[in-house]
Design a protein around this motif. Sequence first.
Motif, PDB file in Angstrom:
ATOM      1  N   SER A 198      30.522  26.145  47.085  1.00 30.36           N
ATOM      2  CA  SER A 198      30.672  27.304  46.518  1.00 30.36           C
ATOM      3  C   SER A 198      29.264  28.065  48.034  1.00 30.36           C
ATOM      4  CB  SER A 198      30.762  27.993  45.806  1.00 30.36           C
ATOM      5  OG  SER A 198      31.325  29.558  45.955  1.00 30.36           O
ATOM      6  N   ASP A 199      29.512  29.167  48.524  1.00 28.25           N
ATOM      7  CA  ASP A 199      28.422  29.823  49.301  1.00 28.25           C
ATOM      8  C   ASP A 199      26.898  29.972  48.250  1.00 28.25           C
ATOM      9  OD1 ASP A 199      30.012  31.710  48.531  1.00 28.25           O
ATOM     10  OD2 ASP A 199      28.982  32.697  50.521  1.00 28.25           O
ATOM     11  N   GLY A 200      26.014  30.831  49.614  1.00 27.22           N
ATOM     12  CA  GLY A 200      25.150  30.914  49.118  1.00 27.22           C
ATOM     13  C   GLY A 200      25.124  32.155  47.398  1.00 27.22           C
ATOM     14  N   ASP A 201      26.182  33.072  47.909  1.00 28.29           N
ATOM     15  CA  ASP A 201      25.700  34.248  46.607  1.00 28.29           C
ATOM     16  C   ASP A 201      27.496  34.057  46.093  1.00 28.29           C
ATOM     17  OD1 ASP A 201      27.791  35.227  48.988  1.00 28.29           O
ATOM     18  OD2 ASP A 201      27.505  37.122  48.440  1.00 28.29           O
ATOM     19  N   GLY A 202      28.388  33.097  45.877  1.00 25.84           N
ATOM     20  CA  GLY A 202      29.084  32.450  45.811  1.00 25.84           C
ATOM     21  C   GLY A 202      30.631  33.295  45.391  1.00 25.84           C
ATOM     22  N   ASP A 203      30.657  33.643  46.443  1.00 22.81           N
ATOM     23  CA  ASP A 203      31.913  34.332  47.109  1.00 22.81           C
ATOM     24  C   ASP A 203      33.196  33.875  47.218  1.00 22.81           C
ATOM     25  OD1 ASP A 203      30.494  35.078  48.688  1.00 22.81           O
ATOM     26  OD2 ASP A 203      30.959  37.011  49.060  1.00 22.81           O
ATOM     27  N   ARG A 204      32.461  32.487  48.696  1.00 23.31           N
ATOM     28  CA  ARG A 204      33.773  31.567  49.469  1.00 23.31           C
ATOM     29  C   ARG A 204      33.791  30.240  48.675  1.00 23.31           C
ATOM     30  NH1 ARG A 204      32.384  31.842  54.656  1.00 23.31           N
ATOM     31  NH2 ARG A 204      30.210  31.870  54.120  1.00 23.31           N
ATOM     32  N   ASN A 205      34.659  29.891  48.633  1.00 18.79           N
ATOM     33  CA  ASN A 205      34.535  28.124  48.823  1.00 18.79           C
ATOM     34  C   ASN A 205      35.287  26.978  49.518  1.00 18.79           C
ATOM     35  OD1 ASN A 205      38.351  27.419  48.275  1.00 18.79           O
ATOM     36  ND2 ASN A 205      37.899  29.786  48.333  1.00 18.79           N
TER      37      ASN A 205
HETATM   38 MG    MG Z   1      29.761  35.186  51.057  1.00 18.33          MG
END
Ligand code: MG
Length: 453
Positions: free
Chosen positions: A193-200
């Motif tokens: 997942s990415d820096g702030d957790g919204d993508r995968n």
């Molecule tokens: Mg993000």
Amino acid sequence: VGQGGLLSTPAASCVIRKYRTDGGIVMSASHNPGGPKEDFGVKYNIANGGPAPEAVTEAIFNCTRGISEYRLLDAPDIDLDALGETRLGDMSVAVIDPVADYEELMHGLFDFDAIRALFASGFTMRFDAMHAITGPYAKSILCGTLGAPEDTVVNAVPLPDFGGGHPDPNPVWAKDLMDLMFSDAAPDFGAASDGDGDRNMVLGRHVYVTPSDSLAVLAANAHLASGYKAGLAGIARSMPTSAAADRVAEKLGIGCYETPTGWKFFGNLLDAGKATLCGEESAGTGSNHIREKDGLWAVLLWLNILAVRRETVVDILKANYYSRHDYEGIDATAAAALVDDLRARLGSLPGTQSHGLTVVSADDFAYTDPVDGSRSEKQGIRIGFEGGARAVMRLSGTGTEGATLRVYLERFEPDPAKHDLDPQEALAAIAAAADELAGITARTGRKGPDLMT
Ligand code: MG
């Protein structure tokens, strides 16, 4: 405030909705190092848990023009590492467990017993938190609640500089995970997942799942998870995202929405109850459970599906070939001329033959929001070929570094005997036709794309 100052973007959306707050403020530098001397961003989410629409940010901006005074309160720093409430003047600041509310929401959506049984049966997984926000969430849910071995989650401690890495979950920046998943030692399932957790990012053993395919698979199988067993109201995807999701929607007999890029278009559809699942090819997937895309949610839905079907990722993923080709740093003038010229010829393209393919449709994508009626134009050029193959072209990043031309290619392959082709080979004719029809090589001098995913 989340303990330690930590709260993922999807968890922030969850907390805003659960406690019915008027909104929430997310401070994040996305996948760049953050801090006083580094990158920094402030985002406001409204009461539905989603990013503030333009009307709200515009109103906030207008209010700032009328501020005549503000007051400061002299108080000691609040200990953000300690759970509990502190008074600051008339305001109460609560430091909360950043994971608990989010985990409770996930528990209501997914069959945790089935996923626990999957791990207990010897199913192996690697989750790379990339030293970003999802580490504590993945540790607590995957290893704690679902019983995955401790070494399932790596790079689990969030660091201010992400350990020197770049928490953008794609084959370039999550190379360690890619290498592992394509090695002999590959586990059954991989995710990041990415820096702030919204993508995968999702992978199977020896296979990378494109975000486009992931959306289609999740939509086709969502009913296997308890939170979606009543079925989906509809599926929404951004225009460049593969039309595989459309085929799923058609088969399920539900609505299908093709929107411009940007999560706010999904928010309207989710609020109106027209779509349940939505996704973009840039690795964002989500549902109506919150109003942000949600990286760990997508991973858990995949796990729920694998736990019920007990098939490999490769077996589930078949029939759709999809790839994105990026031409980076093109001279901005040449790039604009290429697109303008193609736009002017769109009406004459249907019927044209190129590399054995016949063009059946060509347009410049425009969208009228079915909820608020707003219109978005010039969102990218779509060329449809006989048999359902498609090429989409969009320009982005027209800055000092030049422009990036993104070409999205896809085709559906109904013949199971042809499901094991190399994706680039399977799409070669469409890529060549897109090149010829748009004059990419001729106008840019490039022999091929800089990046193919
Ligand atoms: Mg993000």
